[in-house]
Structures are given as C-alpha cells and as structure tokens.
Design a protein around this motif. Sequence first.
Motif, short mmCIF file in Angstrom:
data_model
loop_
_atom_site.label_atom_id
_atom_site.label_comp_id
_atom_site.label_asym_id
_atom_site.label_seq_id
_atom_site.Cartn_x
_atom_site.Cartn_y
_atom_site.Cartn_z
N PHE A 158 0.84 -1.19 -0.07
CA PHE A 158 0.01 -0.01 -0.02
C PHE A 158 0.84 1.32 -0.08
O PHE A 158 0.39 2.34 0.29
CB PHE A 158 -1.04 -0.01 1.23
N GLN A 159 2.11 1.19 -0.17
CA GLN A 159 3.01 2.46 -0.20
C GLN A 159 2.70 3.30 -1.29
O GLN A 159 2.22 2.70 -2.43
CB GLN A 159 4.49 1.91 -0.28
N HIS A 160 2.51 4.44 -1.29
CA HIS A 160 2.48 5.73 -2.06
C HIS A 160 3.27 5.43 -3.51
O HIS A 160 2.65 5.58 -4.53
CB HIS A 160 2.35 7.06 -1.46
N ASP A 161 4.61 5.32 -3.22
CA ASP A 161 5.36 5.95 -4.35
C ASP A 161 5.70 4.38 -5.04
O ASP A 161 5.68 4.48 -6.27
CB ASP A 161 6.76 6.61 -3.74
N ASN A 162 5.86 3.30 -4.41
CA ASN A 162 6.66 2.09 -5.06
C ASN A 162 5.72 0.73 -4.62
O ASN A 162 6.09 -0.15 -4.28
CB ASN A 162 8.11 1.92 -4.54
N GLY A 163 4.27 1.26 -4.07
CA GLY A 163 3.62 0.02 -3.62
C GLY A 163 3.07 -0.67 -4.94
O GLY A 163 2.66 -0.14 -5.94
N LEU A 164 2.90 -1.95 -4.71
CA LEU A 164 2.11 -2.89 -5.66
C LEU A 164 0.73 -2.47 -6.13
O LEU A 164 0.28 -2.38 -7.27
CB LEU A 164 2.13 -4.44 -5.53
N VAL A 165 -0.09 -2.14 -5.19
CA VAL A 165 -1.29 -1.59 -5.39
C VAL A 165 -1.40 -0.41 -6.32
O VAL A 165 -2.31 -0.43 -7.32
CB VAL A 165 -2.11 -1.24 -3.93
N HIS A 167 0.66 0.53 -8.22
CA HIS A 167 1.52 0.40 -9.44
C HIS A 167 0.54 -0.59 -10.53
O HIS A 167 0.27 -0.14 -11.69
CB HIS A 167 2.82 -0.63 -9.44
N VAL A 168 -0.34 -1.39 -9.88
CA VAL A 168 -1.30 -1.92 -10.78
C VAL A 168 -2.62 -0.95 -11.03
O VAL A 168 -2.84 -0.96 -12.16
CB VAL A 168 -1.90 -3.24 -10.02
N LEU A 169 -3.06 -0.37 -9.93
CA LEU A 169 -4.32 0.54 -10.28
C LEU A 169 -3.81 1.57 -11.22
O LEU A 169 -4.60 2.04 -11.96
CB LEU A 169 -4.86 0.76 -9.08
N HIS A 170 -2.70 2.15 -10.89
CA HIS A 170 -2.42 3.57 -11.75
C HIS A 170 -1.52 3.29 -12.74
O HIS A 170 -2.03 3.78 -13.89
CB HIS A 170 -1.65 4.54 -10.89
N ASP A 171 -0.60 2.66 -12.73
CA ASP A 171 0.40 2.37 -13.77
C ASP A 171 -0.04 1.59 -14.88
O ASP A 171 0.25 1.55 -16.14
CB ASP A 171 1.80 2.10 -13.29
N LYS A 178 -3.92 9.66 -10.39
CA LYS A 178 -2.54 9.54 -9.89
C LYS A 178 -2.43 8.74 -8.62
O LYS A 178 -3.52 8.20 -8.01
CB LYS A 178 -2.52 11.06 -9.17
N PRO A 179 -1.22 8.31 -8.10
CA PRO A 179 -1.35 7.39 -7.01
C PRO A 179 -1.95 7.77 -5.68
O PRO A 179 -1.97 8.82 -5.26
CB PRO A 179 0.22 7.20 -6.75
N SER A 180 -2.73 6.91 -5.09
CA SER A 180 -3.60 7.30 -3.63
C SER A 180 -2.70 6.79 -2.53
O SER A 180 -1.80 6.05 -2.51
CB SER A 180 -4.79 6.34 -3.87
N PHE A 181 -3.32 7.68 -1.55
CA PHE A 181 -2.58 7.28 -0.14
C PHE A 181 -3.62 6.44 0.62
O PHE A 181 -4.69 6.73 0.64
CB PHE A 181 -2.66 8.78 0.56
N TRP A 182 -3.07 5.16 0.82
CA TRP A 182 -3.96 4.09 1.12
C TRP A 182 -3.79 3.96 2.58
O TRP A 182 -4.80 3.40 3.33
CB TRP A 182 -3.57 2.82 0.60
N LEU A 183 -2.74 4.40 3.16
CA LEU A 183 -2.52 4.23 4.74
C LEU A 183 -2.85 5.43 5.49
O LEU A 183 -2.72 5.68 6.79
CB LEU A 183 -1.02 3.90 4.95
#
Length: 328
Positions: A158-165, A167-171, A178-183
Amino acid sequence: MTTTVEAPKPPTAPHGDPVPRPRPGRIRRTALPYLLLLPALVLELLVHLVPMVIGVVMSFKELTQFYIRDWGTAPWSGLDNYRVSVDFDAPVGQALLHSFFVTVGFTLLSVGLCWLIGTAAAIFMQDAFRGRGLLRALFLVPYALPVYAAVITWVFMFQHDNGLVNHVLHDQLHLTDKPSFWLIGDNSFYALLTVSVWKGWPFAFLIVMAGLQNIPRELYEAAALDGAGVWQQIRRITLPSLAPVNQVLVLVLFLWTFNDFNTPFVLFGRAAPEAADLISVHIYQASFVTWNFGTGSAMSVLLLLFLLTVTGVYLALTTRGRRPSRAR
C-alpha cells in the motif's frame, strides 16, 4: 450350642435385584477426564478471568499516569469513567461514538464479504477436478500466515510511491488519475477492509467446506433429476443445510473482527487514521497513549457488555426456530 452369624445381604432394588455398587476403578475412570482438564481450566482462569476482574476494578478508579507505580493507591472515582465515556456531547464520548460506528460498519462489511467469498469458494471446490488439492492449499495460505508477516506485506503493497497496489491500479490499469494514499485519509478504511477480508475469508472457506461434507450427495442428484438448476440447489439444499454451521461461523467472525487489534495496529501503527479508527485501537490509545487507564478500562467494560448483549440476542434469534418441540 453354637450360633452362626449371617453376612449382611446387599441392598436390593424395589423389584428385588441387588443394587450395583460403584467400583473404585470406574470412579477413577470417570474423574480422570476432569483431572486432565483441570490444568487447562486453571490457566484459562488466570489468563482471562483474573485480568478481566482487574480491568473491571480499574474502571472504577481514577488511574492516571500519577498512579502507575502503585495503581492500588489510585482514588475511587465510582461511575465517573463511565459517564465520561458515554457523554457524547464531550470530546471523549464523541470520539468513542465515532470509533464505534466505524467498527460496526467495518465489521458488517468484513464479515459479510468473508462469508460470501468463503461460501462461494467452498461450493466451487466441491466438484472434483485436476489441481483441486493444490488450490485448496493456496486458499488457506492467508489464514496460515502469521498476522504480523501478512499485514506488514500489505503495508509495503500500500505504499504511495512504490507500492504494488498503486502500480497495478495507476500504472498498469490506469484506473486512477494519480497514485493514492492508502494508509492515511479516507482510503485507510478500504485498505483495512481489504486486509481483513483477505486474512479472514479462508477461515470461512474452511468451515463451510467442512459443513458441506455432511450434506448427502443424493439430495443434489434427486434435485437434478427433478430439473433443479445450480442456483436452485444452492438455495433449497445447500444454504438450509448449512444453517447451523453458518450460525456459529458468523458469530465467531463477528467477535474476531469487532475485537481485531493486530491488523489495524500493524497496518497503521499506534495512531490509526480517523476513517479506520477501530474501537480496539481507540481503547488502546485512551489507555496507553493518554495514560488514562481508568477511562480505557471503562471503555473495555462497555465493549464487553455490548458484545455479550449482541451475542445473547443473536443466539436467541437464530436458535428459536430450531428448538425441538416437546412431546405432550
């Protein structure tokens, strides 16, 4: 002249047969299971009952950081800690009420999704196919993993910059701008719900799969001959037959999820976001962060009473229709 003394006759029952006397060996065999359970019972009382009684006593004391060294000297406050906890016009009561509603919503969603996914997976795994054993083992991996190892893995995902979530949802899928803040923020609730469902549904799958083994296959064969489809078989045979299993399963999932502390604590740390402020973490913060153990103990007692009430009402409602009628 000699007299003979007759031996006393054994007592007899009203119909004339002698009453059997209990044998010492039989008494020992009857008492042996209770003696074997005695150490576990004593440890259970020491681990659960004694801390529970101490917590109730602490809830009636003005136990703050000034009395940590000798909490027995803390003055009695009566019901003041309970009044502060349920005063919903004050900040402490408002925060507790908000945490309660968050926990209720989180628990209902988590238990419902765990039951739904677990039941669907168990029904799907009933038919034999190649690789079913391997798939069953993979399904149970989230339940078998230690909580801390599993949740910490999700923290990295769930990390903002290099998290897998992200990466899959945005990239990869381009579902977000834009990448989301999950925590942090509102998304923390969905992150917590995702981890809870991922960790809890294999338990529902395991219990439902065991319950399905007791349903005779002849019922499905007869229903298929009568023209019943898959959904009709699930609705008319599977779900009614699983009612006793689901009764226990839903109750256990509810109690585990409502009291869950490890998942939000490892996922967010000591200070959970407002959107994911579960009542277990809230009580921890009220006790060990603000050092007001009296108020925290009062909140714990209120939580215990709430769970006991819900459990009693749930069992009364679910067992009412299944009680055997007495023969007149």
